[in-house]
Design a protein around this motif. Structure first.
Motif, short mmCIF file in Angstrom:
data_model
loop_
_atom_site.label_atom_id
_atom_site.label_comp_id
_atom_site.label_asym_id
_atom_site.label_seq_id
_atom_site.Cartn_x
_atom_site.Cartn_y
_atom_site.Cartn_z
N SER A 102 -6.44 -3.58 -8.40
CA SER A 102 -7.24 -3.17 -6.94
C SER A 102 -8.82 -3.75 -7.28
CB SER A 102 -7.41 -1.84 -6.94
OG SER A 102 -7.89 -1.11 -7.98
N SER A 138 -4.90 2.13 -4.14
CA SER A 138 -4.31 1.59 -2.74
C SER A 138 -5.43 1.76 -1.55
CB SER A 138 -3.16 1.96 -2.43
OG SER A 138 -1.84 1.52 -2.79
N TYR A 143 0.72 -1.21 -0.06
CA TYR A 143 0.20 0.15 0.13
C TYR A 143 0.97 1.33 0.10
CZ TYR A 143 -3.14 3.38 2.07
OH TYR A 143 -3.93 4.57 2.43
N ILE A 165 0.55 -1.63 -7.48
CA ILE A 165 0.03 -1.45 -6.19
C ILE A 165 -1.44 -1.02 -6.55
CG2 ILE A 165 2.03 -1.19 -4.87
CD1 ILE A 165 1.17 1.88 -4.42
N PRO A 166 -2.08 -1.38 -5.46
CA PRO A 166 -2.02 -2.50 -4.30
C PRO A 166 -1.93 -3.82 -4.69
CG PRO A 166 -4.19 -1.97 -4.59
CD PRO A 166 -3.59 -1.00 -5.62
N SER A 224 -1.74 6.64 -3.29
CA SER A 224 -2.14 5.95 -4.38
C SER A 224 -3.91 5.84 -4.26
CB SER A 224 -1.66 4.46 -4.48
OG SER A 224 -2.45 3.57 -5.23
#
Length: 242
Positions: A89, A36, A29, A76-77, A33
């Motif tokens: 995500s 995230s 994380y 990410i995440p 973001s």
């Protein structure tokens, strides 16, 4: 019943008495973001035991060999659920609800309802996120002034999003879903960073207030608002230095 109270009751219903993980889930994380933050907020809403693994993309943490072994796309995440690794995500959020939600209210199994949720998630991933990035990121990382053309394209996407909310309180219909978690993180970041007049989108503004109220008990300020503020501060500092 007011929409925010309706949504709160619906979300509590979908997360209480749920199947529980017997182990903590690791989430990789980074607070600025938006994807995230959306994922972490959902984890908190579902009450899943978790470990936050800060992955500072501005320092290249996502390019370290141990991270690339998990995710060659270095995005990410990412979550690690007892050895089951997922990135992207939207895929993560749907998995979490399917695996740990009491019911399917946040990610419906009915094919038609599920298709609407999927459309909104694809809208977020394929339209809102790219136009958001096209407008803000060149200033953040290349010290370029904001592009009027990029702003126009972002505003076009927001106009479409505003239309989705006509005659319904949530992006995929009459109950909150993972699509609302995905989109609220971007809208919160736009709100904090500026550059776009959200007052031009009255349906989004009403939904935004609804979402903030309904998600408050699950850490909205701690996750979404805090991360948006970090992004906004960095963006405004760069903008002022140009």
């Amino acid at each position: 019943m007011p929409w925010n109270l309706f949504a709160f009751n619906q979300l509590v219903s979908s997360t209480s008495d749920r199947k529980m993980a017997t182990h903590p889930i690791d989430i990789y994380y980074f607070p600025p973001s938006a994807p995230s933050r959306a994922t972490l907020l959902l984890i908190k809403a579902l009450g899943i035991d978790h470990n936050v693994k800060i992955t500072n993309i501005s320092q290249g943490d996502q390019m370290k060999p141990e991270f690339l072994q998990m995710n060659p796309l270095h995005t990410i995440p990412l979550i690690n659920d007892n050895g089951f690794i997922i990135y992207e995500s939207n895929a993560i959020m749907k998995y979490l609800v399917d695996q740990y939600g009491k019911d399917d209210s946040l990610s419906p199994k009915d094919p038609k309802k599920a298709a609407i949720v999927d459309m909104r998630l694809y809208f977020c991933a394929c339209h809102l996120f790219p136009k958001f990035r096209q407008y803000y990121i060149p200033t953040m990382f290349q010290s370029k002034p904001p592009s009027s053309e990029a702003l126009r394209e972002l505003e076009e996407v927001l106009t479409i999003a505003d239309g989705y909310l006509k005659d319904q309180p949530w992006f995929a219909g009459h109950q909150m879903t993972v699509a609302d978690f995905a989109i609220v993180s971007f809208v919160a970041t736009i709100d904090a960073a500026g550059g776009v007049d959200l007052a031009a989108y009255p349906e989004i503004l009403q939904w935004y207030q609804r979402a903030r109220s309904s998600m408050a008990g699950f850490g909205y300020d701690e996750v979404i608002r805090h991360g948006a503020a970090i992004f906004a501060e960095a963006y405004k500092n760069k903008l002022n230095s140009i």
